[in-house]
Write an enzyme that holds these catalytic residues in place. Sequence first.
Site, PDB file in Angstrom:
ATOM      1  N   THR A  76       0.819  -1.213   0.000  1.00  0.00           N
ATOM      2  CA  THR A  76       0.000   0.000   0.000  1.00  0.00           C
ATOM      3  C   THR A  76       0.855   1.265   0.000  1.00  0.00           C
ATOM      4  O   THR A  76       0.634   2.161  -0.807  1.00  0.00           O
ATOM      5  CB  THR A  76      -0.868   0.005   1.264  1.00  0.00           C
ATOM      6  OG1 THR A  76      -0.044  -0.369   2.370  1.00  0.00           O
ATOM      7  CG2 THR A  76      -2.023  -0.950   1.144  1.00  0.00           C
ATOM      8  N   PHE A  81      -8.354   5.093   4.279  1.00  0.00           N
ATOM      9  CA  PHE A  81      -7.951   4.087   5.261  1.00  0.00           C
ATOM     10  C   PHE A  81      -9.142   3.311   5.810  1.00  0.00           C
ATOM     11  O   PHE A  81      -9.047   2.651   6.847  1.00  0.00           O
ATOM     12  CB  PHE A  81      -7.160   4.755   6.393  1.00  0.00           C
ATOM     13  CG  PHE A  81      -5.830   5.301   5.924  1.00  0.00           C
ATOM     14  CD1 PHE A  81      -4.747   4.459   5.747  1.00  0.00           C
ATOM     15  CD2 PHE A  81      -5.673   6.649   5.635  1.00  0.00           C
ATOM     16  CE1 PHE A  81      -3.518   4.947   5.295  1.00  0.00           C
ATOM     17  CE2 PHE A  81      -4.452   7.144   5.177  1.00  0.00           C
ATOM     18  CZ  PHE A  81      -3.375   6.291   5.012  1.00  0.00           C
ATOM     19  N   CYS A  94      -7.948   1.014   8.965  1.00  0.00           N
ATOM     20  CA  CYS A  94      -6.519   0.707   8.925  1.00  0.00           C
ATOM     21  C   CYS A  94      -5.821   1.025  10.242  1.00  0.00           C
ATOM     22  O   CYS A  94      -5.882   2.153  10.728  1.00  0.00           O
ATOM     23  CB  CYS A  94      -5.858   1.506   7.802  1.00  0.00           C
ATOM     24  SG  CYS A  94      -4.109   1.160   7.634  1.00  0.00           S
TER      25      CYS A  94
HETATM   26 MN1  MNH Z   1      -3.929  -0.628   6.030  1.00  0.00          MN
HETATM   27  C1  MNH Z   1      -6.827  -2.138   7.027  1.00  0.00           C
HETATM   28  C2  MNH Z   1      -5.651   1.080   3.615  1.00  0.00           C
HETATM   29  C3  MNH Z   1      -1.069   1.053   5.220  1.00  0.00           C
HETATM   30  C4  MNH Z   1      -2.143  -2.532   8.237  1.00  0.00           C
HETATM   31  N1  MNH Z   1      -5.872  -0.562   5.416  1.00  0.00           N
HETATM   32  C5  MNH Z   1      -6.928  -1.237   5.977  1.00  0.00           C
HETATM   33  C6  MNH Z   1      -8.142  -0.855   5.312  1.00  0.00           C
HETATM   34  C7  MNH Z   1      -7.794   0.050   4.347  1.00  0.00           C
HETATM   35  C8  MNH Z   1      -6.385   0.238   4.417  1.00  0.00           C
HETATM   36  C9  MNH Z   1      -8.738   0.720   3.355  1.00  0.00           C
HETATM   37  C10 MNH Z   1      -9.551  -1.375   5.618  1.00  0.00           C
HETATM   38  C11 MNH Z   1      -9.835  -2.576   4.759  1.00  0.00           C
HETATM   39  C12 MNH Z   1     -11.217  -3.147   4.931  1.00  0.00           C
HETATM   40  O1  MNH Z   1     -12.125  -2.484   5.426  1.00  0.00           O
HETATM   41  O2  MNH Z   1     -11.402  -4.314   4.539  1.00  0.00           O
HETATM   42  N2  MNH Z   1      -3.440   0.771   4.628  1.00  0.00           N
HETATM   43  C13 MNH Z   1      -4.298   1.354   3.755  1.00  0.00           C
HETATM   44  C14 MNH Z   1      -3.574   2.332   2.962  1.00  0.00           C
HETATM   45  C15 MNH Z   1      -2.278   2.328   3.424  1.00  0.00           C
HETATM   46  C16 MNH Z   1      -2.200   1.338   4.482  1.00  0.00           C
HETATM   47  C17 MNH Z   1      -4.185   3.183   1.877  1.00  0.00           C
HETATM   48  C18 MNH Z   1      -1.078   3.119   3.002  1.00  0.00           C
HETATM   49  C19 MNH Z   1      -1.075   4.134   2.228  1.00  0.00           C
HETATM   50  N3  MNH Z   1      -1.945  -0.731   6.596  1.00  0.00           N
HETATM   51  C20 MNH Z   1      -0.958   0.115   6.212  1.00  0.00           C
HETATM   52  C21 MNH Z   1       0.231  -0.152   6.974  1.00  0.00           C
HETATM   53  C22 MNH Z   1      -0.064  -1.181   7.822  1.00  0.00           C
HETATM   54  C23 MNH Z   1      -1.446  -1.539   7.590  1.00  0.00           C
HETATM   55  C24 MNH Z   1       1.538   0.598   6.836  1.00  0.00           C
HETATM   56  C25 MNH Z   1       0.787  -1.868   8.859  1.00  0.00           C
HETATM   57  C26 MNH Z   1       1.994  -1.563   9.186  1.00  0.00           C
HETATM   58  N4  MNH Z   1      -4.398  -2.088   7.338  1.00  0.00           N
HETATM   59  C27 MNH Z   1      -3.499  -2.757   8.152  1.00  0.00           C
HETATM   60  C28 MNH Z   1      -4.219  -3.711   8.965  1.00  0.00           C
HETATM   61  C29 MNH Z   1      -5.568  -3.589   8.623  1.00  0.00           C
HETATM   62  C30 MNH Z   1      -5.655  -2.550   7.603  1.00  0.00           C
HETATM   63  C31 MNH Z   1      -3.578  -4.645   9.984  1.00  0.00           C
HETATM   64  C32 MNH Z   1      -6.739  -4.376   9.225  1.00  0.00           C
HETATM   65  C33 MNH Z   1      -7.169  -3.667  10.497  1.00  0.00           C
HETATM   66  C34 MNH Z   1      -8.301  -4.381  11.208  1.00  0.00           C
HETATM   67  O3  MNH Z   1      -9.212  -4.890  10.561  1.00  0.00           O
HETATM   68  O4  MNH Z   1      -8.237  -4.406  12.423  1.00  0.00           O
END
Ligand code: MNH
Length: 453
Positions: A266, A392, A399
Site C-alpha cells: 500500500t 484508510f 486501517c
Molecule cells: Mn492498512 C486495514 C488502507 C497502510 C495494516 N488498510 C486497511 C483498510 C484500508 C487500508 C482501506 C480497511 C480494509 C477493509 O475495510 O477491509 N493501509 C491502507 C492504505 C495504506 C495502508 C491506503 C497506506 C497508504 N496498513 C498500512 C500499513 C499497515 C497496515 C503501513 C501496517 C503496518 N491495514 C493494516 C491492517 C488492517 C488494515 C492490519 C486491518 C485492520 C483491522 O481490521 O483491524
Amino acid sequence: MPRPAWRLPVLGDVLRLDPKRPVQREARFVRELGDVFEIDIVGKKLVVVGGGDAAAEVFDEARFAKAVVPPVSNLRDLAGDGLFTAYNSEPAWAQAHNVLMPAFSQSSMRNYHDIMADCVDGLCRYWEERASSGPVDITSDTNRLTLEVIGRTGFGYSFDSFAAERHPFVESMTRALSFASQAANDLPVVREILGWRAIRQNPKDIELMTRTVDEVIAARRSGVSPRRDDLLQKMLENPDPESGELLSDESIRNQVLTFLVAGHETTAGLLSFALHYLSRNPEMVERAREEIGRVCGEEPIRFEQVPKLRYVRRIVDETLRLWPSGPAFFRKARTDTTLDGYRISKGQPILVVLLALHRDPALWGEDTETFDPDRFLPAAVRARPAHAYKPFGVGARACIGRQFALHEAVLALAGILTRFDIVPIPGYELSVAELLTIRPENLELELRPRNRR
Ligand code: MNH
C-alpha cells in the site's frame, strides 16, 4: 436497483467485469449507473456503492460492518485470523487489536522514525549509485523501501532490500497476492486463467513466507536478535488488557504476515503515484522543497518536524484521493435494512468503490481528475462532508497502520525530493495495475541527484 445492461442467464454480469482491473471497471459502472447499483456474479448479488449519501450510510457502523468475502477471504490461507482477514467475531481480532493499537499511535512513530529515516537514506544511496545507468523502476524500488521499513521497524528484521538480489519472500508474496486476487472470480474459466502451475505453486509460496516469519519470531524469542520496543516485542510480552491473555504463537505469526503484506504494498503504491505526479508538476516540487528547507533547514528530518511538513502531507493526501492504495473495500448489512431507499438483506456484501467516491463531483466539485494538493487545505477539508474521503477505511476495522503509512510517506517524499530532481520519461501514460492493491504499471522515472545534503 440499477444494474448493468445485457445481463446473461447464469453468468449474470460476469462477462462485463474486468478480471485484470476489477475496481477500475466498477468505477466506470458508477459513472454509468449512479451511486448505488447491483451486479450479478453467477447468481451471487453484489451491491456496489460509488458515491454520495449512500456512502455516508454504508459507513455507519451501527447499521453496517466490514465483510470478509473474496478476494479478502482468499488471503486467509496466508494470514488466517490476522487483523486484516479476521471475521468480526473472531476473538483473535479483538485481542490483537487491543495489544497492537498503542504501537500504532502517532506518538509511537517516534520509536520507528530513525529506522525509517535510515531506510530512506538507503534507498537514496541506492538510487545515487545507479543515477548514471538510466531510468529507475519506481514501483519496484518503492517496494524495496517499504518492505525494509516494516521489516526493520516492526520486527528488527532486514530483507537486505537494497542488495542486487531480492529476498525470495518478495517473489513469493507477489505471486500469492496475485493468486488471491484472481482466485476471487470463483469460476471454472478462472481455473484456466490461473493455471494448474499457479495452483500448485501457491502452497509453496505460503510455506516460504510462513517459514521466513517463523525464523524472525524464533530469532527474537531465543535472543539471537536483540530485544527492542517494536511490534513483535509487544506481541510477545503484552497481554490483551481485556482477556489478560498473551497472543497465541499462531496469532503472532498471522499478524507478522499481515503487516508484511498490508504494510508495504500500500505505502509503496502511494509513493509511486506521488512521484509520478511530482515528476509532472515541478512547481509542486518547488513548494515542497521550500517547506522542507523552512522546517528542517539542511539537517536530517527529525520526528517532530514530520507533522509540520503540511504541504508534503497534502501531496500524500491528494495522491490517496486519486489512487487510494486499497481502491475498494467490503461492507455488509448488520440486519435487514435499506440503502439509499433500496431494500438490503442482512449479510448482503456491499463493495465501496473509493476510486469512484474520491472523484464524485457531488462531493469534490467538477474537475476531480486533476492532481491538486490544495484540495486538502484545512478550510477545503472542513467544507466537505467526512464521508467524501476514506482511504484508510472506516469503523472498528479501519486501517491500524494509518499513522505509520503517513509518517513514512511524508518522510520518504521529503527525503527523495531534497536529494533528486524527478524527470518524467517522455510519452509515459499512467496505467494502473490491480493486485488487491493498486500501483502504476511500468512507471519509470529519471532521478538526477542534486547537490544538497
Ligand atoms: Mn492498512 C486495514 C488502507 C497502510 C495494516 N488498510 C486497511 C483498510 C484500508 C487500508 C482501506 C480497511 C480494509 C477493509 O475495510 O477491509 N493501509 C491502507 C492504505 C495504506 C495502508 C491506503 C497506506 C497508504 N496498513 C498500512 C500499513 C499497515 C497496515 C503501513 C501496517 C503496518 N491495514 C493494516 C491492517 C488492517 C488494515 C492490519 C486491518 C485492520 C483491522 O481490521 O483491524
